[in-house]
Design a protein around this motif. Structure first.
Motif, PDB file in Angstrom:
ATOM      1  N   ALA A 105     -19.426  -9.832 -50.753  1.00  0.00           N
ATOM      2  CA  ALA A 105     -20.530  -8.885 -50.564  1.00  0.00           C
ATOM      3  C   ALA A 105     -20.980  -8.876 -49.100  1.00  0.00           C
ATOM      4  CB  ALA A 105     -21.693  -9.252 -51.484  1.00  0.00           C
ATOM      5  N   VAL A 106     -21.010 -10.056 -48.489  1.00  0.00           N
ATOM      6  CA  VAL A 106     -21.405 -10.148 -47.074  1.00  0.00           C
ATOM      7  C   VAL A 106     -20.411  -9.365 -46.210  1.00  0.00           C
ATOM      8  CG1 VAL A 106     -21.745 -11.721 -45.132  1.00  0.00           C
ATOM      9  CG2 VAL A 106     -22.561 -12.363 -47.419  1.00  0.00           C
ATOM     10  N   ASP A 107     -19.117  -9.550 -46.472  1.00  0.00           N
ATOM     11  CA  ASP A 107     -18.099  -8.827 -45.699  1.00  0.00           C
ATOM     12  C   ASP A 107     -18.260  -7.317 -45.867  1.00  0.00           C
ATOM     13  OD1 ASP A 107     -17.097 -11.235 -44.947  1.00  0.00           O
ATOM     14  OD2 ASP A 107     -15.414 -11.243 -46.359  1.00  0.00           O
ATOM     15  N   ALA A 108     -18.557  -6.903 -47.094  1.00  0.00           N
ATOM     16  CA  ALA A 108     -18.706  -5.469 -47.357  1.00  0.00           C
ATOM     17  C   ALA A 108     -19.903  -4.901 -46.583  1.00  0.00           C
ATOM     18  CB  ALA A 108     -18.882  -5.232 -48.860  1.00  0.00           C
ATOM     19  N   VAL A 109     -20.984  -5.689 -46.489  1.00  0.00           N
ATOM     20  CA  VAL A 109     -22.162  -5.227 -45.744  1.00  0.00           C
ATOM     21  C   VAL A 109     -21.804  -5.046 -44.268  1.00  0.00           C
ATOM     22  CG1 VAL A 109     -24.480  -5.844 -44.955  1.00  0.00           C
ATOM     23  CG2 VAL A 109     -23.817  -6.280 -47.327  1.00  0.00           C
ATOM     24  N   LEU A 110     -21.081  -6.026 -43.715  1.00  0.00           N
ATOM     25  CA  LEU A 110     -20.695  -5.934 -42.298  1.00  0.00           C
ATOM     26  C   LEU A 110     -19.887  -4.667 -42.054  1.00  0.00           C
ATOM     27  CD1 LEU A 110     -19.765  -9.614 -41.397  1.00  0.00           C
ATOM     28  CD2 LEU A 110     -21.797  -8.327 -40.770  1.00  0.00           C
ATOM     29  N   LYS A 111     -18.916  -4.406 -42.942  1.00  0.00           N
ATOM     30  CA  LYS A 111     -18.071  -3.220 -42.773  1.00  0.00           C
ATOM     31  C   LYS A 111     -18.911  -1.946 -42.877  1.00  0.00           C
ATOM     32  CE  LYS A 111     -13.541  -4.833 -44.207  1.00  0.00           C
ATOM     33  NZ  LYS A 111     -13.408  -5.636 -45.447  1.00  0.00           N
ATOM     34  N   ALA A 112     -19.843  -1.951 -43.816  1.00  0.00           N
ATOM     35  CA  ALA A 112     -20.621  -0.732 -44.057  1.00  0.00           C
ATOM     36  C   ALA A 112     -21.523  -0.396 -42.879  1.00  0.00           C
ATOM     37  CB  ALA A 112     -21.470  -0.900 -45.310  1.00  0.00           C
ATOM     38  N   CYS A 113     -21.963  -1.409 -42.136  1.00  0.00           N
ATOM     39  CA  CYS A 113     -22.918  -1.057 -41.083  1.00  0.00           C
ATOM     40  C   CYS A 113     -22.338  -1.131 -39.676  1.00  0.00           C
ATOM     41  CB  CYS A 113     -24.225  -1.823 -41.234  1.00  0.00           C
ATOM     42  SG  CYS A 113     -24.060  -3.557 -41.454  1.00  0.00           S
ATOM     43  N   ARG A 114     -21.090  -1.598 -39.536  1.00  0.00           N
ATOM     44  CA  ARG A 114     -20.496  -1.613 -38.189  1.00  0.00           C
ATOM     45  C   ARG A 114     -19.957  -0.248 -37.789  1.00  0.00           C
ATOM     46  NH1 ARG A 114     -18.400  -7.376 -37.847  1.00  0.00           N
ATOM     47  NH2 ARG A 114     -20.061  -8.278 -36.590  1.00  0.00           N
ATOM     48  N   GLY A 115     -19.761   0.633 -38.775  1.00  0.00           N
ATOM     49  CA  GLY A 115     -19.240   1.964 -38.448  1.00  0.00           C
ATOM     50  C   GLY A 115     -19.757   2.982 -39.443  1.00  0.00           C
ATOM     51  N   TYR A 116     -19.250   4.187 -39.375  1.00  0.00           N
ATOM     52  CA  TYR A 116     -19.628   5.218 -40.329  1.00  0.00           C
ATOM     53  C   TYR A 116     -18.923   4.969 -41.660  1.00  0.00           C
ATOM     54  CZ  TYR A 116     -21.517   7.666 -36.296  1.00  0.00           C
ATOM     55  OH  TYR A 116     -22.243   7.999 -35.199  1.00  0.00           O
ATOM     56  N   SER A 117     -19.399   5.638 -42.689  1.00  0.00           N
ATOM     57  CA  SER A 117     -18.822   5.408 -44.019  1.00  0.00           C
ATOM     58  C   SER A 117     -18.862   6.701 -44.829  1.00  0.00           C
ATOM     59  CB  SER A 117     -19.632   4.332 -44.746  1.00  0.00           C
ATOM     60  OG  SER A 117     -20.978   4.774 -44.881  1.00  0.00           O
ATOM     61  N   ASN A 118     -18.256   6.669 -46.007  1.00  0.00           N
ATOM     62  CA  ASN A 118     -18.281   7.846 -46.889  1.00  0.00           C
ATOM     63  C   ASN A 118     -19.462   7.764 -47.852  1.00  0.00           C
ATOM     64  OD1 ASN A 118     -17.312   5.731 -48.423  1.00  0.00           O
ATOM     65  ND2 ASN A 118     -15.913   7.005 -49.623  1.00  0.00           N
ATOM     66  N   LEU A 119     -20.591   7.249 -47.351  1.00  0.00           N
ATOM     67  CA  LEU A 119     -21.778   7.041 -48.187  1.00  0.00           C
ATOM     68  C   LEU A 119     -22.077   8.237 -49.098  1.00  0.00           C
ATOM     69  CD1 LEU A 119     -24.248   5.228 -48.846  1.00  0.00           C
ATOM     70  CD2 LEU A 119     -25.447   6.364 -46.979  1.00  0.00           C
ATOM     71  N   ASP A 328     -30.083   1.804 -49.710  1.00  0.00           N
ATOM     72  CA  ASP A 328     -29.425   2.081 -48.437  1.00  0.00           C
ATOM     73  C   ASP A 328     -27.955   1.658 -48.514  1.00  0.00           C
ATOM     74  OD1 ASP A 328     -30.345  -0.744 -48.417  1.00  0.00           O
ATOM     75  OD2 ASP A 328     -29.143  -0.707 -46.595  1.00  0.00           O
ATOM     76  N   LYS A 329     -27.199   1.956 -47.466  1.00  0.00           N
ATOM     77  CA  LYS A 329     -25.750   1.714 -47.512  1.00  0.00           C
ATOM     78  C   LYS A 329     -25.392   0.226 -47.560  1.00  0.00           C
ATOM     79  CE  LYS A 329     -25.551   2.328 -42.517  1.00  0.00           C
ATOM     80  NZ  LYS A 329     -25.056   3.169 -41.422  1.00  0.00           N
ATOM     81  N   MET A 330     -26.229  -0.623 -46.959  1.00  0.00           N
ATOM     82  CA  MET A 330     -25.914  -2.058 -46.985  1.00  0.00           C
ATOM     83  C   MET A 330     -26.055  -2.619 -48.397  1.00  0.00           C
ATOM     84  SD  MET A 330     -27.489  -3.402 -43.420  1.00  0.00           S
ATOM     85  CE  MET A 330     -28.948  -2.403 -43.347  1.00  0.00           C
ATOM     86  N   THR A 331     -27.105  -2.189 -49.074  1.00  0.00           N
ATOM     87  CA  THR A 331     -27.297  -2.598 -50.465  1.00  0.00           C
ATOM     88  C   THR A 331     -26.137  -2.116 -51.327  1.00  0.00           C
ATOM     89  OG1 THR A 331     -29.675  -2.485 -50.190  1.00  0.00           O
ATOM     90  CG2 THR A 331     -28.846  -2.398 -52.439  1.00  0.00           C
ATOM     91  N   LEU A 332     -25.770  -0.874 -51.106  1.00  0.00           N
ATOM     92  CA  LEU A 332     -24.689  -0.281 -51.899  1.00  0.00           C
ATOM     93  C   LEU A 332     -23.387  -1.070 -51.707  1.00  0.00           C
ATOM     94  CD1 LEU A 332     -23.958   2.114 -53.704  1.00  0.00           C
ATOM     95  CD2 LEU A 332     -23.263   3.327 -51.641  1.00  0.00           C
ATOM     96  N   ALA A 333     -23.106  -1.419 -50.443  1.00  0.00           N
ATOM     97  CA  ALA A 333     -21.879  -2.164 -50.143  1.00  0.00           C
ATOM     98  C   ALA A 333     -21.901  -3.527 -50.842  1.00  0.00           C
ATOM     99  CB  ALA A 333     -21.735  -2.346 -48.634  1.00  0.00           C
ATOM    100  N   ALA A 334     -23.034  -4.225 -50.732  1.00  0.00           N
ATOM    101  CA  ALA A 334     -23.140  -5.554 -51.345  1.00  0.00           C
ATOM    102  C   ALA A 334     -23.056  -5.463 -52.862  1.00  0.00           C
ATOM    103  CB  ALA A 334     -24.458  -6.211 -50.927  1.00  0.00           C
ATOM    104  N   LEU A 335     -23.675  -4.421 -53.416  1.00  0.00           N
ATOM    105  CA  LEU A 335     -23.674  -4.276 -54.872  1.00  0.00           C
ATOM    106  C   LEU A 335     -22.262  -3.976 -55.375  1.00  0.00           C
ATOM    107  CD1 LEU A 335     -25.375  -4.238 -57.434  1.00  0.00           C
ATOM    108  CD2 LEU A 335     -25.719  -1.787 -57.090  1.00  0.00           C
ATOM    109  N   GLU A 336     -21.557  -3.060 -54.723  1.00  0.00           N
ATOM    110  CA  GLU A 336     -20.210  -2.728 -55.186  1.00  0.00           C
ATOM    111  C   GLU A 336     -19.315  -3.974 -55.142  1.00  0.00           C
ATOM    112  OE1 GLU A 336     -17.697  -0.058 -52.898  1.00  0.00           O
ATOM    113  OE2 GLU A 336     -16.531   0.440 -54.682  1.00  0.00           O
ATOM    114  N   ALA A 337     -19.391  -4.725 -54.051  1.00  0.00           N
ATOM    115  CA  ALA A 337     -18.546  -5.916 -53.925  1.00  0.00           C
ATOM    116  C   ALA A 337     -18.886  -6.942 -55.008  1.00  0.00           C
ATOM    117  CB  ALA A 337     -18.710  -6.527 -52.534  1.00  0.00           C
TER     118      ALA A 337
END
Ligand SMILES: *Cc1c(COP(=O)(O)O)cnc(C)c1O
Length: 469
Positions: A105-119, A328-337
């Motif tokens: 989940a931590v890795d997914a958050v980093l990826k989600a906020c270091r660049g743009y995404s298909n949010l 927000d996108k960070m929550t979404l990334a952590a939740l999906e992971a």
């Protein structure tokens, strides 16, 4: 006294002395903040002079003040919001950020906020998409529900569900389930905010199917069950099971809303905890809307998850509060992971820290306690007596309130100070360490310390003991 004030260094002299003493700190700290800290430090010394605590001009020069100034700047310049070591053994500790996220989940958050995404971009069409689509399928798979939605937290999930389904109508709920969760979250207050009127039925300890039947009228919008997360009624007590309540609701054409609170995907009965209903079982029993937290027993980020039937979830999705309460996108990334780990139960038990901490075996905890104790003995020498003692941990977060989990505690008995003083000192170490006081000693529970945190924990205790002598 005026001469004493003049003996103090200037702000600029403080800044350049600091630059010499700790270049890394200076480089990492915004200049205006450093200036403000130097000013505050000098103000405190002026106060010392006024109060007669500083009378020797020798102690007012830059050389004499520098160690104190450097320590002050180091302590005050860092972020206010920081890591702490949780040695309390309370796994879901709201004051300490509830769940620790899985590495995935931590890795997914980093990826989600270091660049743009298909949010909110549908990559199949290139058109606008929905941010929830990324987790909706997973949530349906894991719970057996037809549809799902995620909002800011479970309080928000209850609020939007009630607002969408019950505003202007009545909600029937058992008196014994009108709970206050803590942090002043009271179910009745949230319901009122949504514009629904509360129709309480039953007595504090008992409610029967007939109580619900009798309360239903033309204004009734829904029946609701609230998981009494943080307390239990024991003794002479009955409740109407979900299946039966769902049957009553549906017979009258009403939805049944269940606020599960913690909401788990796993059965923890193998770990000595009572068999709480899983989200899947509540969905299967016929609840139309089930809400639960993402950061309690689930072990993910703060979120309010809503699963249920398609028609009802669609109504909630269309509610204007959805925009105000969205994640927000960070929550979404952590939740999906985190949810992806649940696709394989063995993986979930191993990789999700909250789940791993709750299910840690007594042997595993004893081994970790031994490792921590030997580090502490080495680091503290004769400044404390370190022993292992049997004890209990808690799940926390209002989950399993009556059930203690057996653990092995590391007991620290300081040689030269009261344990209360040690506990106080540990709030100020880097990182701070939070533990328990019991039986004239300071106790550390290894359940909530990761293996990688044991050296930090030993260093913190040693440094706190050092300062108390
Ligand atoms: C914890 C809890 C809530 C609040 O959930 P948050 O995610 O903290 O907003 C609501 N209802 C119940 C029954 C709970 O246990």
């Amino acid at each position: 006294m005026p001469n004493l004030f003049r003996a103090l260094p200037s702000v600029d002299a403080c800044l350049s002395a600091l630059e010499h003493a700790d270049p890394a700190l200076i480089a990492a700290t915004p200049r205006p903040l450093l200036r403000e800290l130097a000013n505050r430090f000098l103000d405190a010394r002026r106060d010392d002079i006024r109060q007669g605590r500083l009378t020797d001009p020798e102690r007012l020069g830059m050389d004499a003040l520098l160690p104190q100034l450097a320590a002050f700047a180091e302590r005050e310049s860092g972020p206010r919001f920081r890591r702490v070591l949780n040695a309390t053994g309370v796994v879901i500790h709201t004051n300490m950020g509830r769940s620790v996220l899985a590495d995935e989940a931590v890795d997914a958050v980093l990826k989600a906020c270091r660049g743009y995404s298909n949010l909110e971009l549908n990559l199949a069409t290139g058109e606008r998409g929905s941010r929830y689509s990324h987790v909706e399928d997973l949530l349906c798979k894991l719970t057996g529900a037809e549809a799902a939605l995620v909002v800011n937290n479970n309080a928000a999930a209850v609020l939007i569900s009630m607002d969408a389904l019950c505003s202007g109508g009545e909600v029937v709920v058992a008196r014994g389930q009108l709970v206050e969760i803590g942090g002043s979250f009271r179910i009745p207050d949230v319901m009122e905010r949504s514009g629904a009127a509360l129709r309480e039925v039953g007595c504090t300890n008992r409610v029967h199917p007939q109580d619900y039947e009798n309360a239903i009228n033309e204004r009734t919008a829904a029946l609701m069950r609230v998981h009494t997360s943080n307390y239990r009624i024991v003794g002479f007590h009955t409740d109407v099971p979900v299946e039966e309540l769902a049957e009553i609701a549906h017979r009258h054409g009403l939805p049944l809303i269940e606020d599960l609170g913690s909401g788990s995907f796993l059965d923890f009965s193998g770990s000595g905890l009572p068999g709480e209903p899983t989200v899947r079982s509540v969905v299967a029993a016929g609840a139309d809307v089930v809400t639960f937290s993402g950061d309690k027993v689930l072990g993910g980020p703060q979120a309010g998850i809503i699963v249920g039937t398609k028609a009802v979830i669609d109504t909630i999705k269309r509610n204007p509060l959805n925009r105000a309460l969205r994640i927000d996108k960070m929550t979404l990334a952590a939740l999906e992971a985190t949810l992806r780990l649940y696709l394989d139960e063995r993986l979930a038990r191993k990789r999700i820290p909250t789940v791993a901490m709750i299910t840690a075996t007594p042997d595993e905890l004893k081994r970790r306690a031994s490792r921590l104790a030997s580090r502490l003995r080495k680091a503290c020498g004769d400044r404390a007596v370190i022993r292992l003692v049997p004890g209990e941990s808690r799940v926390g977060g209002g989950s399993f309130p009556e059930n203690a989990l057996p653990t092995t505690l590391v007991r620290v008995e300081p040689a030269a100070c009261a344990p209360e003083r040690l506990k106080q000192r540990l709030l100020d170490t880097t990182p701070p360490l939070i533990g328990r006081l019991e039986d004239h000693a300071f106790l550390l529970d290894p359940r909530t310390l990761a293996d990688a945190e044991l050296p930090d924990a030993a260093r913190a205790v040693a440094s706190a003991l050092h300062q108390t002598i």
